[in-house]
Scaffold this motif. Structure first.
Motif, PDB file in Angstrom:
ATOM      1  N   VAL A  27       0.854  -1.188   0.000  1.00  0.00           N
ATOM      2  CA  VAL A  27       0.000   0.000   0.000  1.00  0.00           C
ATOM      3  C   VAL A  27       0.889   1.237   0.000  1.00  0.00           C
ATOM      4  O   VAL A  27       1.831   1.343   0.793  1.00  0.00           O
ATOM      5  N   ALA A  42      -4.863  -0.289   4.734  1.00  0.00           N
ATOM      6  CA  ALA A  42      -3.405  -0.386   4.855  1.00  0.00           C
ATOM      7  C   ALA A  42      -3.019  -1.212   6.087  1.00  0.00           C
ATOM      8  O   ALA A  42      -2.143  -2.074   6.032  1.00  0.00           O
ATOM      9  N   ALA A  68      -2.359  -4.924   4.078  1.00  0.00           N
ATOM     10  CA  ALA A  68      -1.028  -4.767   3.466  1.00  0.00           C
ATOM     11  C   ALA A  68       0.018  -5.648   4.139  1.00  0.00           C
ATOM     12  O   ALA A  68      -0.038  -5.879   5.347  1.00  0.00           O
ATOM     13  N   VAL A  91       3.749  -1.088   3.961  1.00  0.00           N
ATOM     14  CA  VAL A  91       3.270   0.260   3.684  1.00  0.00           C
ATOM     15  C   VAL A  91       4.460   1.075   3.196  1.00  0.00           C
ATOM     16  O   VAL A  91       5.520   1.087   3.828  1.00  0.00           O
TER      17      VAL A  91
END
Length: 248
Positions: free
Chosen positions: A37, A205, A209, A212
Motif C-alpha cells: 500500500v 493499509a 497490506a 506500507v
C-alpha cells in the motif's frame, strides 16, 4: 524488503514533467503475492509510481522489470504486459454503451482470444465473486459507484493478471460505498494476489497490506510492515502525515 520471488522491480527510477521532478531515484521490489500500500500527501508521486508499472507513464531514467522482463516500449509486447497487470482507476473507466457483462468479457475475447461462451461463464463467476452477478445485464450508469468499481475489478481480473494496480480506487465513491469495494480488495489480498494500492484508506493499509510505502516529494521515505509503520513511523514527514490523517 520483500517476500518471495520478485515480480516487480524498479531501479533508480526518475520521472520529470518538464522541470517538475515527480519521482526521485525510486528503488522498489515487490514480491509475488505481496500487497503493498502506497500512501503519502497529495502530489508526492504515488499515482505516477503506480502508473509507471504498466507503462501508462513512461519513466525519464532508471529501469522497471515485470516478471523478469524489462517493460516493453510499445506494440504487442506492451499489450501483453497490460493484460498481465490489471489496473483499477479512481474513475471506473467502464464502457458506458456496453453492459457490465460485455465490459468484463471484452478483454478476454479480444486480447486472449477466448470463445464467447467461456468468456461469459468466467465473467459471470467474477461478477458473482465481487457481489454483483445480478447486475450483469445493466449498463454502468444504472449502477452505484461502488457497484461500478466492483465491475471494474471483475473486468481487470478477467484477464487473469499476475498483479493488480489500484490507483485511489475508493476516492471517487460516496463514503457508504467504500467498504464494499475494500471488502473485495481485502479478499483478493487474502487469496494471494500481488497488489500495489495507492489509497488514503488507512484501515485497509493496516489490515490487508504486507508493507506500507510512505512517499513524499517523489521519494520513498519509509517502507515497513503496517504494524511498525503506524505504531512507530521513523521520519518526521510520516509522523506529520499520520497525525493529520488519523485525527480526522
Amino acid at each position: 524488503m520483500t517476500t518471495g520471488d520478485p515480480l516487480i522491480v524498479l531501479t533508480a527510477v526518475n520521472k520529470w514533467y518538464g522541470p517538475l521532478h515527480v519521482l526521485r531515484d525510486v528503488d522498489l521490489t515487490i514480491g509475488r503475492g505481496e500487497v503493498v500500500v502506497v500512501i503519502g500527501p497529495s502530489g508526492s508521486g504515488k499515482s505516477t509510481l503506480c502508473r509507471t508499472i504498466n507503462r501508462l507513464e513512461t519513466i525519464s531514467s532508471g529501469s522497471i522489470t515485470f516478471d523478469g522482463q524489462p517493460l516493453p516500449a510499445e506494440g504487442r509486447a506492451l499489450a501483453r504486459l497490460r493484460s498481465e497487470v490489471g489496473m483499477v482507476f479512481q474513475s471506473f473507466n467502464l464502457f458506458a454503451h456496453k453492459t457490465i457483462l460485455e465490459n468484463v468479457t471484452l478483454g478476454p475475447m479480444k486480447v486472449r482470444k477466448e470463445k464467447p461462451a467461456a468468456a461469459r461463464e468466467q465473467a459471470l463467476a467474477l461478477l458473482d465473486r465481487v457481489g454483483i452477478a445480478n447486475q450483469a445485464d445493466k449498463f454502468p450508469a444504472q449502477l452505484s459507484g461502488g457497484q461500478q468499481q466492483r465491475a471494474a475489478i471483475a473486468r481487470a481480473l478477467a484477464m487473469k493478471p499476475k498483479a493488480m494496480l489500484f490507483d485511489e480506487p475508493t476516492s471517487a465513491l460516496d463514503p457508504e460505498m467504500v467498504g464494499e469495494v475494500l471488502d473485495v480488495m481485502t479478499s483478493l489480498a487474502r487469496e494471494g494476489m500481488t497488489m500495489v494500492v495507492v489509497t488514503h484508506e488507512m484501515g485497509f493499509a493496516r489490515h490487508a497490506a504486507n508493507r506500507v510505502i510512505f512517499m513524499a516529494d517523489g521519494q520513498l521515505v519509509e517502507d515497513a510492515p503496517p504494524t511498525e509503520f503506524f505504531a512507530n513511523p521513523r521520519s518526521e514527514r510520516a509522523k506529520d502525515f499520520l497525525s493529520k490523517i488519523l485525527t480526522h
